[in-house]
Enzyme design. Structure first.
Site, mmCIF file in Angstrom:
data_model
loop_
_atom_site.group_PDB
_atom_site.id
_atom_site.type_symbol
_atom_site.label_atom_id
_atom_site.label_comp_id
_atom_site.label_asym_id
_atom_site.label_seq_id
_atom_site.Cartn_x
_atom_site.Cartn_y
_atom_site.Cartn_z
ATOM 1 C CE1 TYR A 294 -4.413 1.318 0.810
ATOM 2 C CE2 TYR A 294 -3.015 3.095 1.602
ATOM 3 C CZ TYR A 294 -4.255 2.625 1.208
ATOM 4 O OH TYR A 294 -5.334 3.476 1.205
ATOM 5 C CE1 TYR A 344 -5.308 5.743 -1.468
ATOM 6 C CE2 TYR A 344 -7.358 6.950 -1.732
ATOM 7 C CZ TYR A 344 -6.439 6.329 -0.925
ATOM 8 O OH TYR A 344 -6.645 6.280 0.426
#
Length: 393
Positions: A294, A344
């Protein structure tokens, strides 16, 4: 009971990622889900469970049910803590299948940031305890919260922002050769990173993830069903087995602002999750052949590499300097460009990219097709992780 190799990802689906999708959040979710089901060789009639992220606050499993004509769900759950819950959706799906509570689970994330008014922007979606103390001094947004971690990290290990730049350049340049990525064709250099404007010191623009419209989904079934789908030719690609699955919190946890811990230079929640996911998978860092970590902000990528055992504290920037995390390196990282360049979606693409690399159909497919992959969720919050593998042995 362990979830180790009891379930597998058999379908992957995504929309395009853009700054203005021109259609609703629900539509994006449905497109991703139907694409994942088609990829798996399944239909909406097969679905009996849905797991979503709490971040989809305006979209619920009943909306998906009505829209797709699903008659009943045997299992449904929702994972909190923003990006920390992305990989957690598949953790819950694997657990439900192992417990016999579900047969075909859809996990998804969709987002339409271009429609969000200011009150629902990134800052507005996180309301941690104690905001009344932070707003008066301007500590309001995630980039400001993470900047505190980033500054502490640099100070503790006597580093400069070049450490962040090495990470940003490598991941973003993976996205520059990915036609699906929002930053396709946009290569960057360390000089570009250094010249990009400050957002919240020590973080520059190129240290920060994108704002994206899009949808992403995976379909999870039992290992036995996955093998049946593959043997019959119904699924388009080989199954990807869920060998490890875990969630973790760490101590004194707040939402992205865990400033009261003994150290802000380590990610306790990632360390706890790492211990558990390796335990479940019966693996260690050396067994992992690609990393999808991430990457909302570059300092957290460096700390994640250390938390998951790929570098000593304060030394992860050397992995980038030595080329070990490139597409040609021994631990290729965020091969699609991650959230810094691809798009995203609160980390959901870390799951899809890990699965595609193992299946062999990733856009930036590694020359040596990986047999194992680690995918992680957001850090600074309660988090989650998966270890995926090709054989499920």
């Amino acid at each position: 009971m362990s979830v180790r190799n009891r379930a597998a990802i058999v379908g992957v689906g995504e929309t395009e990622f853009s700054r203005n999708a021109g259609r609703s959040n629900l539509q994006l979710a449905l497109e991703a889900i139907t694409a994942a089901l088609e990829d798996a060789g399944l239909t909406t009639d097969d679905v009996d469970a849905i797991v979503k992220m709490h971040a989809n606050t305006d979209l619920f499993e009943i909306d998906i049910m009505r829209s797709l004509g699903i008659q009943n769900l045997r299992f449904f759950s929702e994972i909190p803590h923003g990006g920390g819950g992305s990989v957690g959706t598949v953790v819950h799906a694997a657990a439900a299948i192992a417990a016999g509570q579900a047969d075909v689970v859809v996990c998804f994330r969709s987002i339409r940031r271009s429609l969000m008014p200011a009150s629902r922007s990134r800052a507005g979606r996180y309301v941690p305890d104690g905001m009344q103390y932070r707003i008066p001094v301007g500590l309001v947004t995630p980039v400001q919260w993470v900047a505190m971690f980033g500054r502490r990290y640099l100070n503790d290990y006597d580093l400069t922002t070049e450490a962040f730049g090495l990470c940003a350049v490598q991941i973003r340049n993976n996205g520059a050769i990915n036609p699906h990525a929002m930053q396709y064709g946009r290569t960057v250099t360390l000089e570009d990173h250094h010249n990009s404007r400050w957002i919240s010191e020590p973080l520059r623009l190129l240290d920060c993830c994108l704002e994206t419209d899009g949808g992403s989904a995976v379909v999870v079934v039992s290992a036995e069903k996955a093998r049946e789908l593959a043997a019959s030719g119904r699924s388009k690609r080989p199954p990807v087995f869920i060998t490890g699955a875990a969630q973790g919190t760490g101590s004194r946890t707040e939402s992205m602002t865990s400033y009261q811990r003994d150290s802000m230079s380590v990610l306790e929640e990632a360390e706890e999750t790492a211990r558990e996911v390796y335990r479940v998978a019966e693996m260690e860092p050396g067994d992992i052949e690609t990393l999808q970590l991430y990457d909302h902000f570059t300092p957290m990528v460096l700390m994640s590499l250390e938390a998951y055992g790929f570098a000593a504290p304060g030394a992860s920037h050397e992995l980038f300097r030595e080329g070990r995390t490139t597409l040609e390196g021994d631990i290729p990282l965020n091969t699609h460009g991650g959230q810094l360049a691809d798009g995203y979606l609160h980390g959901f693409s870390m799951i899809t990219e890990a699965a595609r690399q193992i299946r062999g159909d990733a856009v930036n497919q590694l020359e040596r097709r990986p047999r194992t992959a680690l995918a992680t969720a957001g850090t600074g919050v309660p988090t989650s992780a998966l270890i995926l593998s090709a054989d499920g042995a």
